[in-house]
Design an enzyme around this catalytic site. Structure first.
Site, PDB file in Angstrom:
ATOM      1  N   CYS A  43       0.969  -1.176   0.137  1.00  0.00           N
ATOM      2  CA  CYS A  43       0.104   0.135  -0.111  1.00  0.00           C
ATOM      3  C   CYS A  43       0.864   1.394  -0.164  1.00  0.00           C
ATOM      4  O   CYS A  43       0.767   2.190  -0.700  1.00  0.00           O
ATOM      5  CB  CYS A  43      -0.960   0.102   1.336  1.00  0.00           C
ATOM      6  SG  CYS A  43      -1.897   1.610   1.338  1.00  0.00           S
ATOM      7  N   CYS A  48      -1.394   1.642  -2.959  1.00  0.00           N
ATOM      8  CA  CYS A  48      -2.544   2.525  -2.812  1.00  0.00           C
ATOM      9  C   CYS A  48      -1.702   4.194  -2.913  1.00  0.00           C
ATOM     10  O   CYS A  48      -2.369   4.938  -3.545  1.00  0.00           O
ATOM     11  CB  CYS A  48      -3.212   2.419  -1.458  1.00  0.00           C
ATOM     12  SG  CYS A  48      -3.435   0.908  -1.082  1.00  0.00           S
ATOM     13  N   LYS A  51       0.226   5.366  -6.110  1.00  0.00           N
ATOM     14  CA  LYS A  51      -0.925   5.250  -7.272  1.00  0.00           C
ATOM     15  C   LYS A  51      -1.867   6.466  -7.039  1.00  0.00           C
ATOM     16  O   LYS A  51      -1.923   7.273  -8.021  1.00  0.00           O
ATOM     17  CB  LYS A  51      -1.730   3.909  -7.235  1.00  0.00           C
ATOM     18  CG  LYS A  51      -2.959   3.769  -7.926  1.00  0.00           C
ATOM     19  CD  LYS A  51      -4.188   4.442  -7.381  1.00  0.00           C
ATOM     20  CE  LYS A  51      -4.622   4.001  -5.928  1.00  0.00           C
ATOM     21  NZ  LYS A  51      -5.295   2.895  -5.846  1.00  0.00           N
ATOM     22  N   GLY A 115      11.651 -13.611   6.590  1.00  0.00           N
ATOM     23  CA  GLY A 115      11.556 -14.390   7.653  1.00  0.00           C
ATOM     24  C   GLY A 115      10.954 -15.852   7.062  1.00  0.00           C
ATOM     25  O   GLY A 115      10.284 -15.987   6.269  1.00  0.00           O
ATOM     26  N   TYR A 177      -9.166  -3.481 -10.874  1.00  0.00           N
ATOM     27  CA  TYR A 177      -8.935  -2.011 -10.290  1.00  0.00           C
ATOM     28  C   TYR A 177      -7.587  -1.561 -10.696  1.00  0.00           C
ATOM     29  O   TYR A 177      -7.643  -0.290 -11.383  1.00  0.00           O
ATOM     30  CB  TYR A 177      -8.543  -2.399  -8.668  1.00  0.00           C
ATOM     31  CG  TYR A 177      -9.765  -2.512  -7.906  1.00  0.00           C
ATOM     32  CD1 TYR A 177     -10.183  -1.611  -6.788  1.00  0.00           C
ATOM     33  CD2 TYR A 177     -10.277  -3.733  -7.666  1.00  0.00           C
ATOM     34  CE1 TYR A 177     -11.051  -1.927  -6.327  1.00  0.00           C
ATOM     35  CE2 TYR A 177     -11.388  -4.140  -6.990  1.00  0.00           C
ATOM     36  CZ  TYR A 177     -11.600  -3.135  -6.125  1.00  0.00           C
ATOM     37  OH  TYR A 177     -12.564  -3.329  -5.143  1.00  0.00           O
ATOM     38  N   GLU A 181      -7.146   1.867 -12.984  1.00  0.00           N
ATOM     39  CA  GLU A 181      -6.538   3.153 -12.307  1.00  0.00           C
ATOM     40  C   GLU A 181      -5.284   3.665 -13.088  1.00  0.00           C
ATOM     41  O   GLU A 181      -5.074   4.815 -13.539  1.00  0.00           O
ATOM     42  CB  GLU A 181      -6.111   2.750 -10.936  1.00  0.00           C
ATOM     43  CG  GLU A 181      -7.261   2.584  -9.946  1.00  0.00           C
ATOM     44  CD  GLU A 181      -6.878   2.469  -8.600  1.00  0.00           C
ATOM     45  OE1 GLU A 181      -7.949   2.638  -7.761  1.00  0.00           O
ATOM     46  OE2 GLU A 181      -6.091   1.762  -8.155  1.00  0.00           O
ATOM     47  N   HIS A 435     -27.260  21.465   0.055  1.00  0.00           N
ATOM     48  CA  HIS A 435     -27.397  21.955  -1.609  1.00  0.00           C
ATOM     49  C   HIS A 435     -26.498  23.200  -1.748  1.00  0.00           C
ATOM     50  O   HIS A 435     -26.399  23.957  -0.818  1.00  0.00           O
ATOM     51  CB  HIS A 435     -28.984  22.331  -1.720  1.00  0.00           C
ATOM     52  CG  HIS A 435     -29.293  22.701  -3.202  1.00  0.00           C
ATOM     53  ND1 HIS A 435     -29.396  21.928  -4.045  1.00  0.00           N
ATOM     54  CD2 HIS A 435     -29.583  24.119  -3.396  1.00  0.00           C
ATOM     55  CE1 HIS A 435     -29.751  22.603  -5.082  1.00  0.00           C
ATOM     56  NE2 HIS A 435     -29.690  23.781  -5.014  1.00  0.00           N
ATOM     57  N   GLU A 440     -26.085  15.192  -2.270  1.00  0.00           N
ATOM     58  CA  GLU A 440     -27.527  15.102  -2.035  1.00  0.00           C
ATOM     59  C   GLU A 440     -28.521  14.346  -2.721  1.00  0.00           C
ATOM     60  O   GLU A 440     -29.511  13.839  -2.236  1.00  0.00           O
ATOM     61  CB  GLU A 440     -28.058  16.859  -2.006  1.00  0.00           C
ATOM     62  CG  GLU A 440     -28.186  17.336  -3.521  1.00  0.00           C
ATOM     63  CD  GLU A 440     -28.685  18.588  -3.586  1.00  0.00           C
ATOM     64  OE1 GLU A 440     -29.609  18.843  -2.925  1.00  0.00           O
ATOM     65  OE2 GLU A 440     -28.051  19.489  -4.307  1.00  0.00           O
TER      66      GLU A 440
HETATM   67  P1  NDP Z   1      -8.439  -7.732 -10.112  1.00  0.00           P
HETATM   68  O1  NDP Z   1      -8.751  -9.103  -9.739  1.00  0.00           O
HETATM   69  O2  NDP Z   1      -9.287  -6.607  -9.678  1.00  0.00           O
HETATM   70  O3  NDP Z   1      -8.559  -7.744 -11.877  1.00  0.00           O
HETATM   71  C1  NDP Z   1      -7.838  -8.400 -12.519  1.00  0.00           C
HETATM   72  C2  NDP Z   1      -8.184  -8.459 -13.825  1.00  0.00           C
HETATM   73  O4  NDP Z   1      -7.408  -9.145 -14.914  1.00  0.00           O
HETATM   74  C3  NDP Z   1      -9.762  -8.840 -14.259  1.00  0.00           C
HETATM   75  O5  NDP Z   1     -10.065  -7.993 -15.136  1.00  0.00           O
HETATM   76  C4  NDP Z   1      -9.370 -10.059 -14.728  1.00  0.00           C
HETATM   77  O6  NDP Z   1     -10.317 -10.539 -15.798  1.00  0.00           O
HETATM   78  C5  NDP Z   1      -7.945  -9.965 -15.618  1.00  0.00           C
HETATM   79  N1  NDP Z   1      -7.446 -11.243 -15.915  1.00  0.00           N
HETATM   80  C6  NDP Z   1      -6.965 -12.231 -15.192  1.00  0.00           C
HETATM   81  N2  NDP Z   1      -6.087 -13.003 -15.507  1.00  0.00           N
HETATM   82  C7  NDP Z   1      -5.942 -12.743 -16.971  1.00  0.00           C
HETATM   83  C8  NDP Z   1      -5.310 -13.254 -17.851  1.00  0.00           C
HETATM   84  N3  NDP Z   1      -4.740 -14.212 -17.945  1.00  0.00           N
HETATM   85  N4  NDP Z   1      -5.295 -12.827 -19.098  1.00  0.00           N
HETATM   86  C9  NDP Z   1      -6.266 -11.242 -19.260  1.00  0.00           C
HETATM   87  N5  NDP Z   1      -6.878 -10.773 -18.206  1.00  0.00           N
HETATM   88  C10 NDP Z   1      -6.702 -11.301 -17.309  1.00  0.00           C
HETATM   89  O7  NDP Z   1      -6.761  -7.432  -9.904  1.00  0.00           O
HETATM   90  P2  NDP Z   1      -6.056  -6.157  -9.828  1.00  0.00           P
HETATM   91  O8  NDP Z   1      -4.732  -6.688 -10.538  1.00  0.00           O
HETATM   92  O9  NDP Z   1      -6.525  -4.986 -10.660  1.00  0.00           O
HETATM   93  O10 NDP Z   1      -5.920  -5.756  -8.524  1.00  0.00           O
HETATM   94  C11 NDP Z   1      -5.713  -6.768  -7.627  1.00  0.00           C
HETATM   95  C12 NDP Z   1      -6.383  -6.440  -6.198  1.00  0.00           C
HETATM   96  O11 NDP Z   1      -5.799  -5.614  -5.480  1.00  0.00           O
HETATM   97  C13 NDP Z   1      -7.837  -6.176  -6.405  1.00  0.00           C
HETATM   98  O12 NDP Z   1      -8.939  -7.294  -6.660  1.00  0.00           O
HETATM   99  C14 NDP Z   1      -8.028  -5.376  -5.149  1.00  0.00           C
HETATM  100  O13 NDP Z   1      -8.702  -6.241  -4.235  1.00  0.00           O
HETATM  101  C15 NDP Z   1      -6.871  -4.793  -4.827  1.00  0.00           C
HETATM  102  N6  NDP Z   1      -6.764  -3.277  -5.294  1.00  0.00           N
HETATM  103  C16 NDP Z   1      -7.396  -2.467  -4.752  1.00  0.00           C
HETATM  104  C17 NDP Z   1      -7.412  -1.003  -5.166  1.00  0.00           C
HETATM  105  C18 NDP Z   1      -8.417  -0.031  -4.605  1.00  0.00           C
HETATM  106  O14 NDP Z   1      -8.831  -0.452  -3.502  1.00  0.00           O
HETATM  107  N7  NDP Z   1      -8.632   1.182  -5.141  1.00  0.00           N
HETATM  108  C19 NDP Z   1      -6.406  -0.667  -6.104  1.00  0.00           C
HETATM  109  C20 NDP Z   1      -5.796  -1.516  -6.739  1.00  0.00           C
HETATM  110  C21 NDP Z   1      -5.664  -2.849  -6.299  1.00  0.00           C
HETATM  111  P3  NDP Z   1     -11.630 -11.393 -15.201  1.00  0.00           P
HETATM  112  O15 NDP Z   1     -12.568 -10.259 -14.738  1.00  0.00           O
HETATM  113  O16 NDP Z   1     -12.221 -11.797 -16.596  1.00  0.00           O
HETATM  114  O17 NDP Z   1     -11.100 -12.362 -14.119  1.00  0.00           O
END
Ligand code: NDP
Length: 458
Positions: A43, A48, A51, A115, A177, A181, A435, A440
């Site tokens: 993070c 986070c 980013k 570790g 995500y 982003e 407002h 709202e």
């Molecule tokens: P996500 O799980 O959110 O998204 C992964 C994406 O990659 C999905 O669209 C998935 O498709 C696609 N994908 C997976 N495997 C393949 C592949 N082999 N080929 C092509 N596309 C693929 O993962 P992120 O990496 O974006 O983030 C990881 C986690 O980190 C998030 O789930 C979240 O929990 C956390 N995070 C939170 C943030 C926030 O709170 N703002 C910011 C960044 C990360 P499909 O949907 O079809 O599986």
């Protein structure tokens, strides 16, 4: 003499591990913690926080444009990627220093080394061997990429935060995500962005209206989105890469970023040898109290792959410390956890999607507003806002809130309190509006969206 060197030894000094360790130390526990990378974890160091700083930076592009509508004459702004990266790095180092100080001031002993469990009470930390009554696994996760030819020419979010120069054009693979982003960050800075998503739309698992609206906004901002796209191979070309997708699509760019999910950091640290059971994906199996299969070994956060969000890891860590060292048994509910995607515009959501609410409750009432925010009337910015309320018809409880628009995370964070308290739609309606704000709208929506036809609801 105590039997062990420490009452708690935490492996991983990210947000969750540090949160648990400090809370435990505040109750007098003798705490050791180790980290083989930078203190602060994903993070703070490569997630986070950096980013969000880049998100702020990219957001200025729109603000310069908006200012013109309000009478400002703005000279063409000049952006320096190296200056921003240097400023971001400085802030991250400052935060890392604060994390070090917080650990020191709370009395935790930090080991800057990897570790590894030797047995269920012994940890090898660098060249030292220590023992602990309780062990906490808080090692987080790392980005993963599919194993296709040429994948070595791609980068992940880790490298994207430190690119030596801003790519003129970039391919981003994934629709979650991180993909969204970074797509919006690079687009804001002027890179030509091509997003390649394997599914039918971005943000699988989010409310359907959110998915449709954010895709529209991103396309309006100039981002090209290819859905149902599977990249088969990547080739290195002079100054960049070419991605070849099934069906003949070929896209060349300076750089290709994979944001295709993350995996738990659980390998080669002696977990299996100590008796800690893992799921097939490598995540540590825990119960609702963060217990692993070994009674005095616990795990929190991304390494458990339950709900991979910083505040969840911190809450799990603190709850564990309360349980173990303050005689205050606590665990963490994963219901109604609000979450945000820092895209342009932002997305935030709490509770259930319409689809999930229909599955869980049957009849639901949907309220939805789409509008141009007041600021955009004069600025000429075409960006629109979407807000949606999902209500369980039988109890009138609001079970889901979704927003795409300016300040969505700030608005939804506050409304998450109401959802946690079980607020009804009537109570939303009784709340006086403030407002003129966008927020709202959440307390003034009166008209239900007509029921979907039977076949489309199915
Ligand atoms: P996500 O799980 O959110 O998204 C992964 C994406 O990659 C999905 O669209 C998935 O498709 C696609 N994908 C997976 N495997 C393949 C592949 N082999 N080929 C092509 N596309 C693929 O993962 P992120 O990496 O974006 O983030 C990881 C986690 O980190 C998030 O789930 C979240 O929990 C956390 N995070 C939170 C943030 C926030 O709170 N703002 C910011 C960044 C990360 P499909 O949907 O079809 O599986």
């Amino acid at each position: 003499m105590p039997q062990y060197d420490f009452d708690l030894f935490t492996i991983g000094a990210g947000s969750g591990g540090v949160g648990a360790s400090r809370r435990a130390a505040s109750y007098g526990a003798r705490v050791g913690i180790c980290e083989d990378s930078r203190v602060g974890g994903t993070c703070v160091i490569r997630g986070c926080i950096p980013k969000k700083l880049l998100v702020y930076g990219a957001g200025f592009a729109h603000q310069f444009e908006d200012a013109k509508g309000y009478g400002w004459t703005v000279a063409p702004p000049v952006f320096s990627w190296p200056d921003l990266i240097a400023a971001k790095d400085k802030e991250i180092s400052r935060l890392e220093g604060i994390y070090h100080k917080l650990l020191k001031d709370s009395g935790c002993t930090l080991f800057e080394a990897r570790g590894t469990l030797i047995d269920d009470h012994t940890i090898q930390v660098g060249s030292k061997r220590v023992t602990a009554a309780n062990i906490l696994i808080a090692t987080g996760s790392y980005p993963v990429r599919p194993d296709i030819p040429g994948i070595e020419y791609s980068i992940t979010s880790n490298e994207a935060l430190d690119l030596p120069k801003l790519p003129r054009n970039i391919i981003i693979v994934g629709g979650g995500y991180i993909a969204l982003e970074f797509a919006n960050i690079f687009s804001g800075f002027g890179s030509k962005v091509t997003l390649m998503v394997r599914g039918e739309n971005v943000l699988n698992g989010f409310d359907a209206d959110v998915r449709v609206d954010i895709a529209k906004e991103m396309e309006r901002n100039g981002i090209t989105i290819h859905t149902r796209t599977h990249i088969e191979r990547i080739e290195s070309i002079e100054g960049g890469v070419t991605a070849y997708a099934k069906g003949g699509l070929e896209v060349s760019a300076d750089c290709i970023l994979y944001a295709t999910g993350r995996k738990p950091c659980s390998a080669k640290m002696g977990l299996a040898e100590a008796g800690v059971k893992l799921h097939h994906d490598g995540s540590v199996i825990v119960d609702d109290w963060q217990h692993t299969s070994v009674p005095h070994i616990y795990a929190i956060g991304d390494v458990t792959n339950k709900l991979n969000l910083t505040p969840v890891a911190i809450a799990e860590g603190r709850a564990l410390a309360e349980t173990l060292f303050n005689n205050n048994p606590m665990n963490v509910s994963h219901d109604n956890v609000s979450t945000a995607v820092f895209s342009q515009p932002t997305i935030a959501t709490v509770g259930l999607t319409e689809e999930d609410a229909r599955k869980k409750y049957g009849p639901v009432d949907i309220y939805r507003a789409r509008f141009k925010p007041l600021k955009n009337t004069v600025s000429g910015n075409e960006e629109r806002t979407m807000m949606k309320i999902v209500v369980d018809r039988a109890t009138d409880k609001v079970v889901g809130l979704h927003m795409v628009g300016v300040d969505a995370p700030e608005i939804i964070q506050s409304l998450a309190v109401a959802i946690t308290c079980g607020a009804t739609k009537k109570q939303f309606d009784r709340t006086m509006a403030m407002h003129p704000t966008a927020a709202e709208e959440f307390v003034t929506m009166r008209d239900k969206v007509p029921e979907p036809k039977a076949d489309s609801a199915a």
